[in-house]
Design an enzyme around this catalytic site. Sequence first.
Site, PDB file in Angstrom:
ATOM      1  N   HIS A 180     -20.639  -2.011   4.569  1.00  0.00           N
ATOM      2  CA  HIS A 180     -20.154  -1.901   5.951  1.00  0.00           C
ATOM      3  C   HIS A 180     -20.312  -0.471   6.420  1.00  0.00           C
ATOM      4  O   HIS A 180     -19.768   0.453   5.813  1.00  0.00           O
ATOM      5  CB  HIS A 180     -18.682  -2.338   6.048  1.00  0.00           C
ATOM      6  CG  HIS A 180     -18.527  -3.823   6.158  1.00  0.00           C
ATOM      7  ND1 HIS A 180     -17.469  -4.416   6.798  1.00  0.00           N
ATOM      8  CD2 HIS A 180     -19.314  -4.847   5.714  1.00  0.00           C
ATOM      9  CE1 HIS A 180     -17.614  -5.741   6.762  1.00  0.00           C
ATOM     10  NE2 HIS A 180     -18.722  -6.021   6.100  1.00  0.00           N
ATOM     11  N   TYR A 218      -9.580  -4.266  13.098  1.00  0.00           N
ATOM     12  CA  TYR A 218      -8.159  -3.898  13.029  1.00  0.00           C
ATOM     13  C   TYR A 218      -7.627  -4.035  14.453  1.00  0.00           C
ATOM     14  O   TYR A 218      -7.955  -3.245  15.330  1.00  0.00           O
ATOM     15  CB  TYR A 218      -7.996  -2.455  12.555  1.00  0.00           C
ATOM     16  CG  TYR A 218      -8.299  -2.243  11.079  1.00  0.00           C
ATOM     17  CD1 TYR A 218      -9.597  -2.052  10.617  1.00  0.00           C
ATOM     18  CD2 TYR A 218      -7.265  -2.249  10.134  1.00  0.00           C
ATOM     19  CE1 TYR A 218      -9.874  -1.872   9.271  1.00  0.00           C
ATOM     20  CE2 TYR A 218      -7.524  -2.062   8.781  1.00  0.00           C
ATOM     21  CZ  TYR A 218      -8.830  -1.878   8.363  1.00  0.00           C
ATOM     22  OH  TYR A 218      -9.086  -1.696   7.018  1.00  0.00           O
ATOM     23  N   PRO A 266      -1.271  -1.558   3.364  1.00  0.00           N
ATOM     24  CA  PRO A 266      -2.701  -1.853   3.209  1.00  0.00           C
ATOM     25  C   PRO A 266      -3.558  -1.563   4.453  1.00  0.00           C
ATOM     26  O   PRO A 266      -4.767  -1.717   4.421  1.00  0.00           O
ATOM     27  CB  PRO A 266      -2.727  -3.342   2.873  1.00  0.00           C
ATOM     28  CG  PRO A 266      -1.424  -3.870   3.282  1.00  0.00           C
ATOM     29  CD  PRO A 266      -0.458  -2.750   3.224  1.00  0.00           C
ATOM     30  N   LYS A 287      -6.306   1.697   1.184  1.00  0.00           N
ATOM     31  CA  LYS A 287      -6.269   2.829   0.265  1.00  0.00           C
ATOM     32  C   LYS A 287      -5.604   2.526  -1.065  1.00  0.00           C
ATOM     33  O   LYS A 287      -5.617   3.366  -1.967  1.00  0.00           O
ATOM     34  CB  LYS A 287      -5.533   4.013   0.933  1.00  0.00           C
ATOM     35  CG  LYS A 287      -6.297   4.646   2.061  1.00  0.00           C
ATOM     36  CD  LYS A 287      -7.573   5.337   1.582  1.00  0.00           C
ATOM     37  CE  LYS A 287      -8.598   5.453   2.687  1.00  0.00           C
ATOM     38  NZ  LYS A 287      -9.917   4.921   2.307  1.00  0.00           N
ATOM     39  N   TYR A 311     -11.356   6.859   6.059  1.00  0.00           N
ATOM     40  CA  TYR A 311     -11.525   5.447   5.696  1.00  0.00           C
ATOM     41  C   TYR A 311     -12.553   5.292   4.556  1.00  0.00           C
ATOM     42  O   TYR A 311     -12.315   4.545   3.606  1.00  0.00           O
ATOM     43  CB  TYR A 311     -11.985   4.640   6.912  1.00  0.00           C
ATOM     44  CG  TYR A 311     -11.827   3.135   6.711  1.00  0.00           C
ATOM     45  CD1 TYR A 311     -12.847   2.391   6.100  1.00  0.00           C
ATOM     46  CD2 TYR A 311     -10.664   2.474   7.084  1.00  0.00           C
ATOM     47  CE1 TYR A 311     -12.703   1.026   5.893  1.00  0.00           C
ATOM     48  CE2 TYR A 311     -10.521   1.106   6.886  1.00  0.00           C
ATOM     49  CZ  TYR A 311     -11.536   0.393   6.278  1.00  0.00           C
ATOM     50  OH  TYR A 311     -11.399  -0.963   6.060  1.00  0.00           O
TER      51      TYR A 311
HETATM   52  P1  FAS Z   1      -1.508  -3.587 -10.358  1.00  0.00           P
HETATM   53  O1  FAS Z   1      -0.129  -3.901  -9.852  1.00  0.00           O
HETATM   54  O2  FAS Z   1      -2.687  -4.247  -9.753  1.00  0.00           O
HETATM   55  O3  FAS Z   1      -1.588  -3.914 -11.932  1.00  0.00           O
HETATM   56  C1  FAS Z   1      -0.510  -3.595 -12.792  1.00  0.00           C
HETATM   57  C2  FAS Z   1      -0.590  -4.523 -13.997  1.00  0.00           C
HETATM   58  O4  FAS Z   1       0.442  -4.156 -14.907  1.00  0.00           O
HETATM   59  C3  FAS Z   1      -0.363  -5.980 -13.614  1.00  0.00           C
HETATM   60  O5  FAS Z   1      -1.375  -6.794 -14.173  1.00  0.00           O
HETATM   61  C4  FAS Z   1       1.012  -6.307 -14.215  1.00  0.00           C
HETATM   62  O6  FAS Z   1       1.092  -7.641 -14.669  1.00  0.00           O
HETATM   63  C5  FAS Z   1       1.087  -5.322 -15.376  1.00  0.00           C
HETATM   64  N1  FAS Z   1       2.435  -4.955 -15.751  1.00  0.00           N
HETATM   65  C6  FAS Z   1       3.494  -4.731 -14.935  1.00  0.00           C
HETATM   66  N2  FAS Z   1       4.587  -4.417 -15.666  1.00  0.00           N
HETATM   67  C7  FAS Z   1       4.223  -4.453 -16.980  1.00  0.00           C
HETATM   68  C8  FAS Z   1       4.889  -4.228 -18.215  1.00  0.00           C
HETATM   69  N3  FAS Z   1       6.171  -3.896 -18.237  1.00  0.00           N
HETATM   70  N4  FAS Z   1       4.187  -4.365 -19.364  1.00  0.00           N
HETATM   71  C9  FAS Z   1       2.866  -4.673 -19.334  1.00  0.00           C
HETATM   72  N5  FAS Z   1       2.171  -4.906 -18.209  1.00  0.00           N
HETATM   73  C10 FAS Z   1       2.842  -4.794 -17.043  1.00  0.00           C
HETATM   74  N6  FAS Z   1      -4.672  -2.555  -1.580  1.00  0.00           N
HETATM   75  C11 FAS Z   1      -5.671  -2.444  -0.699  1.00  0.00           C
HETATM   76  O7  FAS Z   1      -6.408  -1.450  -0.741  1.00  0.00           O
HETATM   77  N7  FAS Z   1      -5.871  -3.426   0.258  1.00  0.00           N
HETATM   78  C12 FAS Z   1      -5.078  -4.549   0.315  1.00  0.00           C
HETATM   79  O8  FAS Z   1      -5.254  -5.407   1.166  1.00  0.00           O
HETATM   80  C13 FAS Z   1      -4.033  -4.707  -0.614  1.00  0.00           C
HETATM   81  N8  FAS Z   1      -3.232  -5.834  -0.588  1.00  0.00           N
HETATM   82  C14 FAS Z   1      -2.201  -5.937  -1.505  1.00  0.00           C
HETATM   83  C15 FAS Z   1      -1.343  -7.069  -1.519  1.00  0.00           C
HETATM   84  C16 FAS Z   1      -0.284  -7.158  -2.441  1.00  0.00           C
HETATM   85  C17 FAS Z   1       0.625  -8.380  -2.440  1.00  0.00           C
HETATM   86  C18 FAS Z   1      -0.069  -6.117  -3.363  1.00  0.00           C
HETATM   87  C19 FAS Z   1       1.095  -6.190  -4.354  1.00  0.00           C
HETATM   88  C20 FAS Z   1      -0.904  -5.005  -3.367  1.00  0.00           C
HETATM   89  C21 FAS Z   1      -1.974  -4.899  -2.439  1.00  0.00           C
HETATM   90  N9  FAS Z   1      -2.853  -3.804  -2.427  1.00  0.00           N
HETATM   91  C22 FAS Z   1      -3.862  -3.671  -1.537  1.00  0.00           C
HETATM   92  C23 FAS Z   1      -2.692  -2.749  -3.349  1.00  0.00           C
HETATM   93  C24 FAS Z   1      -3.309  -3.187  -4.667  1.00  0.00           C
HETATM   94  O9  FAS Z   1      -4.643  -3.523  -4.447  1.00  0.00           O
HETATM   95  C25 FAS Z   1      -3.087  -2.076  -5.649  1.00  0.00           C
HETATM   96  O10 FAS Z   1      -3.378  -0.809  -5.088  1.00  0.00           O
HETATM   97  C26 FAS Z   1      -3.866  -2.256  -6.929  1.00  0.00           C
HETATM   98  O11 FAS Z   1      -3.567  -3.534  -7.442  1.00  0.00           O
HETATM   99  C27 FAS Z   1      -3.454  -1.127  -7.888  1.00  0.00           C
HETATM  100  O12 FAS Z   1      -3.878  -1.473  -9.130  1.00  0.00           O
HETATM  101  P2  FAS Z   1      -2.971  -1.119 -10.407  1.00  0.00           P
HETATM  102  O13 FAS Z   1      -2.525   0.296 -10.293  1.00  0.00           O
HETATM  103  O14 FAS Z   1      -3.790  -1.552 -11.574  1.00  0.00           O
HETATM  104  O15 FAS Z   1      -1.656  -1.996 -10.279  1.00  0.00           O
HETATM  105  C1  PHB Z   2      -8.753  -7.229   2.738  1.00  0.00           C
HETATM  106  O1  PHB Z   2      -9.915  -7.646   2.922  1.00  0.00           O
HETATM  107  O2  PHB Z   2      -7.923  -7.840   2.024  1.00  0.00           O
HETATM  108  C2  PHB Z   2      -8.322  -5.934   3.396  1.00  0.00           C
HETATM  109  C3  PHB Z   2      -9.284  -5.125   3.986  1.00  0.00           C
HETATM  110  C4  PHB Z   2      -8.895  -3.932   4.587  1.00  0.00           C
HETATM  111  C5  PHB Z   2      -7.547  -3.586   4.594  1.00  0.00           C
HETATM  112  C6  PHB Z   2      -6.581  -4.398   3.989  1.00  0.00           C
HETATM  113  C7  PHB Z   2      -6.973  -5.589   3.385  1.00  0.00           C
HETATM  114  O3  PHB Z   2      -7.172  -2.435   5.201  1.00  0.00           O
END
Ligand code: FAS
Ligand code: PHB
Length: 389
Positions: free
Chosen positions: A72, A200, A292, A296, A384
């Site tokens: 993109h 957006y 989100p 980032k 971005y």
């Molecule tokens: P994660 O939370 O992905 O991974 C942590 C891992 O540790 C998990 O697998 C968990 O099961 C494990 N864990 C937890 N506690 C533990 C313990 N005590 N013992 C062992 N393992 C354990 N980011 C974007 O950029 N765009 C988005 O649209 C977006 N949407 C999101 C929606 C939701 C619902 C959430 C929660 C996050 C979203 N994010 C988004 C942010 C997300 O993408 C995170 O930044 C990303 O998953 C970060 O990765 P990790 O740091 O690996 O954490």
């Molecule tokens: C998504 O595709 O899930 C998405 C993309 C951009 C954002 C947040 C979520 O800023």
Amino acid sequence: MRTQVAIIGGGPSGLLLSQLLHRAGIESVVLERKTKDYVLSRIRAGVLEVGLVDQLRAAGAGARLDRDGIIHDGTVISYGDEQIRVDFTEHTGTHVTVYGQTEVTRDLYDAREAMNGNFAFNVEGVAIHDTDTNTPFVTYHVDGSEHRLDCDYVAGCDGFHGVSRATIPENVRREYEKIYPFGWLGILSETPPVHDELIYASSDVGFALCSMRNENLSRYYVQCEITDSPDNWSDDAFWEALKRRIPEEHATNLVTGPSIEKSIAPLRSFVSEPMRWGRLFLCGDAAHIVPPTGAKGLNTAASDVHYLSQALIQFYTANDSECIERYSEKALARVWKAERFSWWMTSLLHRFPDQSAFDIRMQQAEVAFLRDNTSAQAVLAQNYVGLPY
Ligand code: FAS
Ligand code: PHB
């Protein structure tokens, strides 16, 4: 059991770190609370910065991304029917790649398994010990039997609800938090995206985001009440809310269909400092959360992994601890810039329940300035696509 680096958490941070260390000849063990299938069932981010793409390639996990990822060169910011296209390539010379976090995580698991990566799934009761000494260790149990993992270092990659952050003494930690008075209701639908770039959308009735995973898998979000539930939303109600928030030309062309996933994500800004305590390092969501809106979350986890993997490789290959000593300072410098951008995008595009008429005028003036000022568009583009590591 003994390893060089104990990694708590088998999400994108822990997996990418483990694979990059392995490629440098450094051993690690990944301890994951859930099953691999559960981790791969989570629908999250969708936009990758170049820095993360480069690391996935360096980790040997970039082949599918290079085949299926969608480049993109810009995005659309809309306000009512007004549309502003921000050109990333014109302002930064680079772009972002649309490729789901679920696929990133799948590719990393495939790469670790191809290298006989050392995992433990369904681990419970993880506890991190003696990180303020030279002999840290981790205890945990699986299927009722106790385990001890001795190591040189511990990487806390266990997300916002993990145990690593709380291992840092409360009187040492400084936490900063802002909870937003709304959430994002997201759906996935097997329909063609409404536009070839992300939209957006800000409107008088709230925010919406039109995103995608591929040419026949769309990801849409609408701002919802913080207390809302996906069960309150029929697919028809979702599509009607989305159409009211995006420009009419897109609402007219929107192809709707049944949702194959529907969930609500709360929005918060959060940072915990420092990101290191002796031989424990925090990485990714374990240390910080962003709304989100700026895409980032995953990308800032990636820059943490870059700094930490480089620091550990420098230590093990050159016996030089300089980057280990500076890890927290370097990671936080970029984290706070991502927090700022995510907060700014969220404040600009959402409707806040307590907003005054003046506040709405300020949002409209900010959008008008973005529309009329290419320098303002350049600043948005630079943030971005991702600030330098
Ligand atoms: P994660 O939370 O992905 O991974 C942590 C891992 O540790 C998990 O697998 C968990 O099961 C494990 N864990 C937890 N506690 C533990 C313990 N005590 N013992 C062992 N393992 C354990 N980011 C974007 O950029 N765009 C988005 O649209 C977006 N949407 C999101 C929606 C939701 C619902 C959430 C929660 C996050 C979203 N994010 C988004 C942010 C997300 O993408 C995170 O930044 C990303 O998953 C970060 O990765 P990790 O740091 O690996 O954490
Ligand atoms: C998504 O595709 O899930 C998405 C993309 C951009 C954002 C947040 C979520 O800023």
